[in-house]
Each structure stands twice: as C-alpha cells, then as structure tokens.
Design a protein around this motif. Structure first.
Motif, mmCIF file in Angstrom:
data_model
loop_
_atom_site.group_PDB
_atom_site.id
_atom_site.type_symbol
_atom_site.label_atom_id
_atom_site.label_comp_id
_atom_site.label_asym_id
_atom_site.label_seq_id
_atom_site.Cartn_x
_atom_site.Cartn_y
_atom_site.Cartn_z
ATOM 1 N N ASP A 1 0.835 -1.208 0.000
ATOM 2 C CA ASP A 1 0.000 0.000 0.000
ATOM 3 C C ASP A 1 0.866 1.251 0.000
ATOM 4 O O ASP A 1 0.560 2.242 -0.677
ATOM 5 C CB ASP A 1 -0.922 -0.019 1.218
ATOM 6 C CG ASP A 1 -2.071 0.981 1.093
ATOM 7 O OD1 ASP A 1 -2.772 0.933 0.058
ATOM 8 O OD2 ASP A 1 -2.243 1.806 1.989
ATOM 9 N N ALA B 1 2.170 1.656 -3.553
ATOM 10 C CA ALA B 1 1.147 2.174 -4.447
ATOM 11 C C ALA B 1 0.919 3.661 -4.220
ATOM 12 O O ALA B 1 0.750 4.439 -5.175
ATOM 13 C CB ALA B 1 -0.162 1.398 -4.263
ATOM 14 N N THR B 2 0.928 4.075 -2.962
ATOM 15 C CA THR B 2 0.714 5.492 -2.622
ATOM 16 C C THR B 2 1.872 6.351 -3.113
ATOM 17 O O THR B 2 1.669 7.416 -3.696
ATOM 18 C CB THR B 2 0.551 5.640 -1.099
ATOM 19 O OG1 THR B 2 -0.561 4.849 -0.655
ATOM 20 C CG2 THR B 2 0.321 7.086 -0.725
ATOM 21 N N GLU C 1 1.976 6.821 -7.034
ATOM 22 C CA GLU C 1 0.834 7.417 -7.725
ATOM 23 C C GLU C 1 1.311 8.576 -8.591
ATOM 24 O O GLU C 1 2.034 9.459 -8.135
ATOM 25 C CB GLU C 1 -0.210 7.913 -6.718
ATOM 26 C CG GLU C 1 -1.051 6.815 -6.117
ATOM 27 C CD GLU C 1 -2.050 7.366 -5.106
ATOM 28 O OE1 GLU C 1 -2.060 8.581 -4.885
ATOM 29 O OE2 GLU C 1 -2.796 6.554 -4.530
ATOM 30 N N GLY C 2 0.935 8.553 -9.845
ATOM 31 C CA GLY C 2 1.285 9.635 -10.759
ATOM 32 C C GLY C 2 2.650 9.485 -11.389
ATOM 33 O O GLY C 2 3.046 10.313 -12.225
#
Length: 440
Positions: free
Chosen positions: A431, A434-435, A438-439
């Motif tokens: 997690d 993924a955070t 992002e982008g």
C-alpha cells in the motif's frame, strides 16, 4: 515473597546436560526420507482450506508438490514470495490452529499433513544457499522509515526494498528480530536462528538497520514524517500490564516477557535463577512459554493460573497440552487476589453472563516466583488515534495520520501472531508503494 538471593530462587537446579536436552529443538527437521513421506500425504486440494487458513496465504499445495517432485528450492521460493519470514513461521506458528488444523486429512483421519515441518525443510533449503532469492527493482528515489525490526517491520522493509525503495529500519533493542529474538520459547527457535534469518533477509540490500533507537526517546514520529516519504510503525507492545493487587511490587514478581527475553539472551542457562514454586498469571502463549521454560530450568511446581475456562485461553490446545506434558498444572477460573511472603492468593471466578467477577472464595499456593503474562501495553507518540491498547488503522495498515502506516502487535485487528504480523507488514508495504508511486 522470597528475594532473588534467598533459597527460593536459585540457579543451577539442573545440570547443563539436562537443561540442554530440555531446550533442544521442539520440532526437529525432517530427514530426506521423512520429507518425501510427509509430502506424499498431501491431496493437493483445489481451493485448499490450508491456504485460506494461512494469514500470509502461502500456496501450500504448490510448495508441497514442488517438494514431492524434488524441487525443494522452488518450494522455498513459493513460500518466501508470500512470507519472507517463512523459516521462523515454520518453527513458531500454531499450525494446529491454522493450516494443519484446516487440513482435510486432519478432518478425515485426525492426522494432518505436516505442513509446518515441510515448510521448514523448504525454507532451510533456500536459506542455506549463498545468494539471496530476491533482487531489487529499479530504485524509486523514495525513502521509507520502518520503526521496529520485529516480524511486521522486517516483512515491510524487505518488501519495500524489493520494490526499489530505500529503507531505514530502527529498533529500540540492540538486536533486531523483535519477539522472534526476545519473546518466544528458546526450544522453538534454536541455534541463533532468529539472527541468522535477519541477516539473510537483509541480504537483499537497500535496508539500513539502526538499533538502540526507540520511538518517543531517540526518535519522534513528527521528525520521521518530515524526513521520510512514508513511515511504517511495527513497534509491538512495549509495556506489560500490572496485576493491580497487593504485593504486585514484591521481589520475585516479574514480567514473563522479561524472563523469556533474559532466557533467550543467556549464553549459559545454568546461571539463570528460577523459583522452586512458580505461578504464571495469564492464558496466552507467553504464559505457556514462561511456565514450560521454568520447568525446564528445574522449578519443582509450576502453575498457570487463568481467570477463565480452558476454551477461552489464548494459547492453543496443543500449547496447553505441551505445558501439561512437562508437568505444568493448569488452573482455570482463578484470578490473582494478593501476593504475600511465600504465597499467592487466588480467587475463584464465575461469569453469569453479565461479566467475569470474583466469587470471594480464595485458595492459596506456595510460591517464590510469580510471572505476569496478562497482556502488554502500547508505547507510541505523534498523536495517533488509539483504540483500547492499539493504533487504529484502516485498509492495509493506514493510520489516522497521513503518510504513516502500522502493523503487527501495535496495530488494531488481527491475532498477535508472528505470521499475522508478517502479513500486515507485507500488505502495508504494498500500500505504501502504491501510494508513493501514484502519478509516476
């Protein structure tokens, strides 16, 4: 209560040979023939219940099939893909309640496939090799702080490093490993395995381990959140609950956690003092570990006193039977009332559906050493929301503070087990990754 220098507490109650025999490996590794026989018993079930019962969701039928076909290293890789501490979990997991308890051969025959010992064989095979079985992805340029080098922290740090992040892992103690190093019975993890496992895990690279640094003393969550792109807390539970009765502070009354830690770090178990009459207050795995090891050090009478019935004990039935097989007496429906010089008073309890309460009837036991094993307390800072004695989390370990995750014993939800902590650390790492990406 007898003081540590009085006759009630003494070192060397048993000779070195007897102690060595008592603290030998609880589940010795299978020999090559036993491995094949054990693997051959697996039905390789579709939608295998053993996988569902494993908190880390190891593909158990796959790794056993790999063992059966002569590819034990591949089996070890299958395990480590899901559980990087699969070696320790093979030694300490309550398999009788998890994978083996769910095994269809257990239901049909009362004898499950020996999944734990097969897992140990496979993971030991991989760990005996020179090279680390994982390589790091391309570096992301992100830095993550992991506080706590126990099962959750180690699992999180390894997965983050594998994904290409740089990790700084802190631990309050001098040695990493957390409960794997300090908190489980010595006969479950022998020959320095906990440290060998940590050294092996760090072989992936990208993890800077810094010991002797505690959150709230040497580290602050605010500073870590400012310096790093993300923070994971796997600090466990640092304090130990008091008994809250007269005599709780007398000499000879101690924390079971501290006793086990001292025992695990001792280089000569004949030098450890133990009482002639020992009472352990509690009903979990720590209580059993303290009681059995007291007996193995030479205590004559050891009693586990638990306030509820057998079925409510945190320790599995296997662990309860293990204690009984070593001569430990289990008393149920009793709670500590007072500790006096040379005795402990236990009050019988009852529950009429409105809550547990004392009956007023008291029994006294001779005692010169009492161990508290009634749960631990959280030590943290940084304004996190805490429910009960644990950090409130949502999803894969997200705390109420942005950029901060938590897992393992310090976090709300899940069983206080090594394997659960590993799963929570791994899932939080995914997690976090993924955070952070992002982008990108």
């Amino acid at each position: 209560m007898t003081s540590p220098t009085a006759p009630g507490l003494a070192a060397g109650r048993l000779d070195a040979e007897s102690i060595a025999a008592g603290f030998a490996d609880l589940h010795a590794p299978l020999d090559p023939h036993e491995v094949l026989v054990a693997a051959d018993r697996c039905y390789f079930c579709y939608d295998a219940p053993c996988v569902t019962a494993c908190p880390t969701s190891i593909d158990i039928p796959l790794f056993i099939r790999q063992i059966a076909t002569g590819t034990s290293a591949a089996a070890g890789q299958t395990i480590f893909d899901a559980n990087i501490l699969g070696g320790m979990c093979a030694r300490v997991c309550p398999t009788e309640d998890l994978c083996e308890g769910a095994c269809v051969r257990e239901a049909a025959e009362g004898k499950p496939v020996e999944i734990g010992r097969l897992q140990r064989h496979a993971t030991d095979t991989v760990m005996a090799r020179q090279e680390h079985p994982f390589v790091r992805a391309a570096l992301t340029g992100k830095r993550v702080a992991v506080v706590g080098a126990g099962p959750a922290g180690l699992s999180c740090a390894h997965r983050l490093a594998m994904l290409g992040h740089d990790v700084v892992m802190y631990d309050a103690r001098i040695k990493p490993g957390g409960l794997n190093e300090y908190g489980i019975a010595a006969y479950k993890s022998t020959n320095g395995f906990a440290q060998r496992e940590v050294d092996w895990l760090l072989g992936i690279g990208g993890i800077d381990l810094q010991t002797g640094k505690a959150l709230g003393a040497d580290l602050s969550l605010d500073a870590l959140a400012e310096e790093f792109d993300a923070v994971f807390l796997g600090t466990g539970l640092g304090g130990v609950n008091a008994l809250g009765i007269p005599g709780d502070d007398l000499a000879g009354v101690a924390d079971a956690v501290s006793f086990i830690a001292d025992l695990r770090q001792s280089t000569d178990l004949t030098t450890l003092p133990v009482g002639r009459n020992v009472v352990v207050i509690g009903g979990g795995m720590t209580a059993v570990d303290a009681a059995v090891q007291s007996k193995l050090l030479g205590a004559e009478n050891v009693t586990i006193a638990y306030r509820r019935g057998r079925d409510a004990m945190g320790a599995s039935r296997y662990e309860q039977d293990l204690a009984a097989s070593h001569g430990v007496k289990l008393m149920f429906h009793v709670q500590p009332h007072a500790v006096r010089d040379g005795a402990i008073d236990l009050e019988y309890t009852s529950d009429d559906g409105t809550g547990l309460r004392g009956t007023g009837e008291v029994v006294s036991l001779a005692v010169d050493q009492v161990f508290r094993a009634i749960g631990q307390t959280l030590t943290t800072d940084g304004g996190l929301v805490v429910e009960g004695r644990k950090i409130k989390i949502s999803g894969a370990g997200r705390t109420t503070r942005s950029g901060v995750w938590a897992g393992g014993d310090c976090a709300l939800g899940g069983d206080d087990l090594t394997v659960t902590a590993v799963a929570e650390g791994r899932d939080a790492a995914m997690d976090i990754h993924a955070t952070l990406m992002e982008g990108n």
